[in-house]
Design an enzyme around this catalytic site. Structure first.
Site, short mmCIF file in Angstrom:
data_model
loop_
_atom_site.label_atom_id
_atom_site.label_comp_id
_atom_site.label_asym_id
_atom_site.label_seq_id
_atom_site.Cartn_x
_atom_site.Cartn_y
_atom_site.Cartn_z
N GLY A 129 0.81 -1.21 0.00
CA GLY A 129 0.00 0.00 0.00
C GLY A 129 0.84 1.26 0.00
CB THR A 162 -1.64 -2.99 5.06
OG1 THR A 162 -0.84 -4.18 5.14
CG2 THR A 162 -1.17 -2.16 3.89
CG HIS A 174 2.29 1.44 7.87
ND1 HIS A 174 3.43 1.30 8.66
CD2 HIS A 174 2.72 2.02 6.72
CE1 HIS A 174 4.48 1.80 8.01
NE2 HIS A 174 4.07 2.23 6.81
CD GLU A 175 0.69 2.54 3.48
OE1 GLU A 175 0.98 3.75 3.38
OE2 GLU A 175 1.53 1.63 3.32
CG HIS A 182 8.21 4.55 7.11
ND1 HIS A 182 8.60 4.72 5.80
CD2 HIS A 182 7.03 3.85 7.08
CE1 HIS A 182 7.69 4.15 5.01
NE2 HIS A 182 6.73 3.63 5.76
CB VAL A 195 7.32 11.19 17.03
CG1 VAL A 195 6.56 10.86 18.31
CG2 VAL A 195 6.34 11.37 15.87
CB THR A 213 8.96 7.07 18.55
OG1 THR A 213 9.43 8.16 17.76
CG2 THR A 213 7.44 7.09 18.59
#
Length: 314
Positions: A185, A221, A224-225, A234, A246, A249
């Protein structure tokens, strides 16, 4: 933890190029490792439209200011969804039940009601987020096509070969089609053209009844998209020890695949434990089950007045 830094130049440096598979290519490579083409699509869009980098830089400046001032969503965001199904075979004409299962997964994952959310390690439990965004299926549009497989050139979003998006400033458009080249995707980041805005998912990875390799069958999927569509990068920042913009993280060496054993240590500065279970990594569907509070803040900033997706209701 990473310092949040963005400029139009940095955006361009984050991007690498990928050769496209033509939408009529007979080859439909089996997917063994997660393949998301969002970053490569962004590269192509920036090459075609040099002003896109400036628009995205302004979105980042707005996002950072909104997070610093706490000017985020006050209420619950509800996203209407139109699913556009392109099919050549009966199997590609996915059922309404399969489509609804994908909407259900998005609602669970973005509201921390997914069963595996409780698997979040203690180290990350303090930053594991309930994003608080809901998704409502508004319509399903179907079209029979002679196209064997689709590439990342957005042809599936054209009214000529594919299906044009429905009111993309107020509706999340999702396309289900047979993707070539091992791509599961891709999504368009905020700031791109409304004519191509939305998320594309391989029909075999759409919802809980997807069948790609038996490891992309939990609807993650799309989670995520849609994260990309809501301005998430990512988790490894598309670079060795890169930044995803971010702060909560950990820095990742690169993408993780499969279901890494916990704890999985980074070799980046400070050797942090990587958040491999984050939806913005590349792990198998069963290996990802959380967003972070920092990611939630980035997404929230899109929907306030002046935000890139403020046309969506709260």
């Amino acid at each position: 933890m990473k310092k949040i830094l963005l400029s139009a130049t940095a955006l361009l440096m984050l991007i690498s190029c990928q050769n496209e598979v033509t939408e009529t290519a007979p080859e439909t490579s089996a997917v063994s490792l997660r393949g998301c083409a969002s970053q490569e699509v962004l590269a192509a869009q920036m090459k075609a439209d040099p002003t896109l980098a400036l628009r995205m830089s302004k979105i980042e400046a707005f996002t950072e200011k909104a997070m610093l001032t706490g000017r985020l969503v006050n209420g619950k965001v509800e996203i209407p969804v139109v699913v556009n199904v392109l099919y050549k075979t009966a199997a590609e004409n996915i059922s309404l039940a399969q489509i609804q299962s994908q909407i259900d997964v998005l609602n669970e994952d973005f509201n921390a009601t997914n069963a595996d959310f409780s698997s979040t390690p203690a180290l990350f439990s303090g930053v594991a987020a309930n994003v608080g965004i809901t998704f409502v299926l508004q319509n399903v549009v179907r079209k029979s096509t002679k196209t064997i497989s689709w590439s990342t050139n957005d042809a599936m979003k054209s009214g000529t070969k594919g299906i044009a998006p429905t009111t993309p400033t107020t509706v999340l458009n999702m396309w289900s089609c047979n993707m070539g080249g091992g791509i599961l995707g891709y999504a368009q980041f905020p700031g791109g053209s409304s004519a191509t805005d939305g998320v594309v998912i391989d029909n075999n990875a759409f919802g809980r009844t997807g069948t790609v390799s038996g490891v992309y069958n939990l609807g993650r999927t799309a989670t995520h998209e849609v994260g990309h569509w809501m301005n998430l990068r990512h988790i490894w920042g598309d670079a060795s020890c890169g930044s995803d913009m971010v702060s909560d993280t950990p820095t990742h060496d690169t993408a993780n695949y499969g279901v890494p054993a916990y704890p999985h240590y980074s070799t980046c500065t400070g050797t942090p434990v990587e958040m491999t279970m984050n939806y913005m990594d590349y792990t198998d569907d069963r290996g990802m089950y959380m967003f972070s509070n920092g990611q939630k803040s980035r997404m929230d900033a899109l929907f306030v007045t002046g935000g890139a997706r403020s046309g969506f209701g709260i």
